[in-house]
Write a protein that holds these residues in place. Structure first.
Motif, PDB file in Angstrom:
ATOM      1  N   GLY A   9       0.472   3.844   5.506  1.00  0.00           N
ATOM      2  CA  GLY A   9       0.284   2.517   4.821  1.00  0.00           C
ATOM      3  C   GLY A   9       1.239   1.859   4.570  1.00  0.00           C
ATOM      4  O   GLY A   9       1.406   0.488   4.335  1.00  0.00           O
ATOM      5  N   CYS A  10       2.430   2.424   3.997  1.00  0.00           N
ATOM      6  CA  CYS A  10       3.685   1.758   3.571  1.00  0.00           C
ATOM      7  C   CYS A  10       4.328   0.949   4.757  1.00  0.00           C
ATOM      8  O   CYS A  10       4.733  -0.224   4.495  1.00  0.00           O
ATOM      9  N   VAL A  14       2.286  -2.301   4.906  1.00  0.00           N
ATOM     10  CA  VAL A  14       2.737  -3.388   3.845  1.00  0.00           C
ATOM     11  C   VAL A  14       4.135  -3.804   4.217  1.00  0.00           C
ATOM     12  O   VAL A  14       4.287  -4.972   4.286  1.00  0.00           O
ATOM     13  N   TRP A  15       5.124  -2.962   4.737  1.00  0.00           N
ATOM     14  CA  TRP A  15       6.476  -3.224   4.959  1.00  0.00           C
ATOM     15  C   TRP A  15       6.430  -4.428   5.859  1.00  0.00           C
ATOM     16  O   TRP A  15       7.358  -5.434   6.035  1.00  0.00           O
ATOM     17  N   ARG A  54       3.955  -6.287   7.189  1.00  0.00           N
ATOM     18  CA  ARG A  54       2.809  -7.114   7.080  1.00  0.00           C
ATOM     19  C   ARG A  54       1.871  -7.069   8.199  1.00  0.00           C
ATOM     20  O   ARG A  54       1.527  -8.267   9.024  1.00  0.00           O
ATOM     21  N   ALA A  85      -1.325  -6.092   8.058  1.00  0.00           N
ATOM     22  CA  ALA A  85      -2.719  -5.917   7.504  1.00  0.00           C
ATOM     23  C   ALA A  85      -3.701  -6.299   8.581  1.00  0.00           C
ATOM     24  O   ALA A  85      -4.770  -5.541   8.856  1.00  0.00           O
ATOM     25  N   ILE A 139      -3.834   0.158   2.865  1.00  0.00           N
ATOM     26  CA  ILE A 139      -3.000  -0.985   2.203  1.00  0.00           C
ATOM     27  C   ILE A 139      -3.107  -0.786   0.525  1.00  0.00           C
ATOM     28  O   ILE A 139      -1.747  -1.148   0.136  1.00  0.00           O
ATOM     29  N   ALA A 194      -0.333   1.784  -0.936  1.00  0.00           N
ATOM     30  CA  ALA A 194       0.750   1.573  -0.506  1.00  0.00           C
ATOM     31  C   ALA A 194       1.353   0.313  -1.442  1.00  0.00           C
ATOM     32  O   ALA A 194       2.425   0.380  -1.671  1.00  0.00           O
ATOM     33  N   ALA A 195       0.600  -0.647  -1.592  1.00  0.00           N
ATOM     34  CA  ALA A 195       0.583  -1.928  -2.279  1.00  0.00           C
ATOM     35  C   ALA A 195       0.987  -1.520  -3.865  1.00  0.00           C
ATOM     36  O   ALA A 195       2.033  -2.040  -4.299  1.00  0.00           O
ATOM     37  N   ARG A 210       4.292   0.199  -4.033  1.00  0.00           N
ATOM     38  CA  ARG A 210       5.586  -0.325  -3.950  1.00  0.00           C
ATOM     39  C   ARG A 210       6.103  -1.064  -5.282  1.00  0.00           C
ATOM     40  O   ARG A 210       7.250  -1.485  -5.392  1.00  0.00           O
ATOM     41  N   GLU A 260      11.805  -2.739  -0.775  1.00  0.00           N
ATOM     42  CA  GLU A 260      11.259  -3.785   0.343  1.00  0.00           C
ATOM     43  C   GLU A 260      11.861  -3.460   1.473  1.00  0.00           C
ATOM     44  O   GLU A 260      13.137  -3.154   1.500  1.00  0.00           O
TER      45      GLU A 260
END
Length: 276
Positions: free
Chosen positions: A26-27, A30-31, A33, A35, A200, A203-204, A207, A272
């Protein structure tokens, strides 16, 4: 083992195993983008199920095959540059889901638990399902660890990864394969429509607190496990659907994670890893 004689304990063990895998994977969603790409892959799973019944294939084989075909189709269509990536994802996502529903509806001789496929039924997992979750999950994590450095490099900067001969296109395809395997694992646990949410949200949340990619991956897994445990016990207490309850628990954890920053002005810089 006696622990696997109880359906609730089987659900807990299976859910925890699934959460351990979704965290690191999931990371990257997210990294990068991705989704919407995750949704597209998840929606294609229903078409994979339908075609598995049509051609008398193993369900997992059918789901993985269709997910990989969708991935290849996306890569080919992106190179033609006739449509934007989000438009292509929208077309593939809704087309595969609709086509799967149509095929399922016309197969009158086959009974399919459509609600179970869409929203999962973790309380119905068997010992064999648990073995599959941990077996395939271990494979996914092993491959992810092996390709960790090129995957992170390709996520941060494609040109730099190419200059260092890390083959970013290969890394992207590996990520797609791992997502396909995860979706095949996840169908019975959280269902097709909720897979992306569980990828997501933890992971979000992670972050916001992690300072390195590795810490974020571990923290995302831990938060996913907490969401599984909280969601299942909440489902047991309030008699709510198990899969959606797990996602709601993950959402609650995310909302709680917003509080310290708002109240105390925390200045932690989240990790990030951007795809430029």
């Amino acid at each position: 083992m006696a622990i696997f004689d109880d359906f609730f304990m089987r659900a807990l063990v299976a859910g925890i195993g699934f959460a351990l895998v979704t965290g690191p994977l999931g990371c990257f969603i997210v990294w990068r983008r991705m989704a919407y790409f995750g949704d597209t892959m998840a929606h294609s799973a229903l078409l994979g199920v339908a075609l598995s019944f049509v051609f008398n294939l193993n369900l997992m084989v059918g789901v993985i095959a269709v997910a990989l075909m969708v991935s290849v189709a996306l890569l080919v269509l992106e190179k033609r540059q006739s449509l934007s990536a989000d438009a292509l994802l929208g077309i593939l996502s809704h087309s595969t889901l609709a086509l799967g529903l149509v095929i399922v509806s016309i197969m009158s001789s086959v009974r399919i638990d459509l609600m179970g496929l869409l929203f999962g039924d973790i309380l119905a997992v068997t010992t064999a399902d648990i073995q599959m979750v941990y077996g395939l999950g271990a494979i996914v994590l092993a491959v992810l660890i092996f390709f960790w450095r090129p995957l992170v490099a390709a996520t941060v900067n494609v040109e730099l990864a190419q200059a260092e001969n890390m083959k970013p296109q290969r890394s992207r395809f590996v990520l797609m394969i791992l997502l396909a395997l995860l979706i095949a694992i996840a169908m019975k646990i959280v269902g097709i429509l909720l897979i992306t949410a569980l990828l997501i949200i933890p992971a979000a949340t992670a972050r916001r607190f992690a300072l390195t990619p590795e810490i974020m991956a571990v923290l995302a897994s831990v938060l996913g496990v907490v969401a599984v445990i909280g969601g299942l016990y909440g489902s047991l207490h309030y008699d709510t659907p198990s899969g959606p309850s797990i996602v709601v628990a993950a959402l609650v954890i995310f909302l709680i994670s917003l509080v310290p920053k708002n109240l105390f002005g925390a200045k932690n810089q989240p990790v990030e890893a951007r795809h430029d």
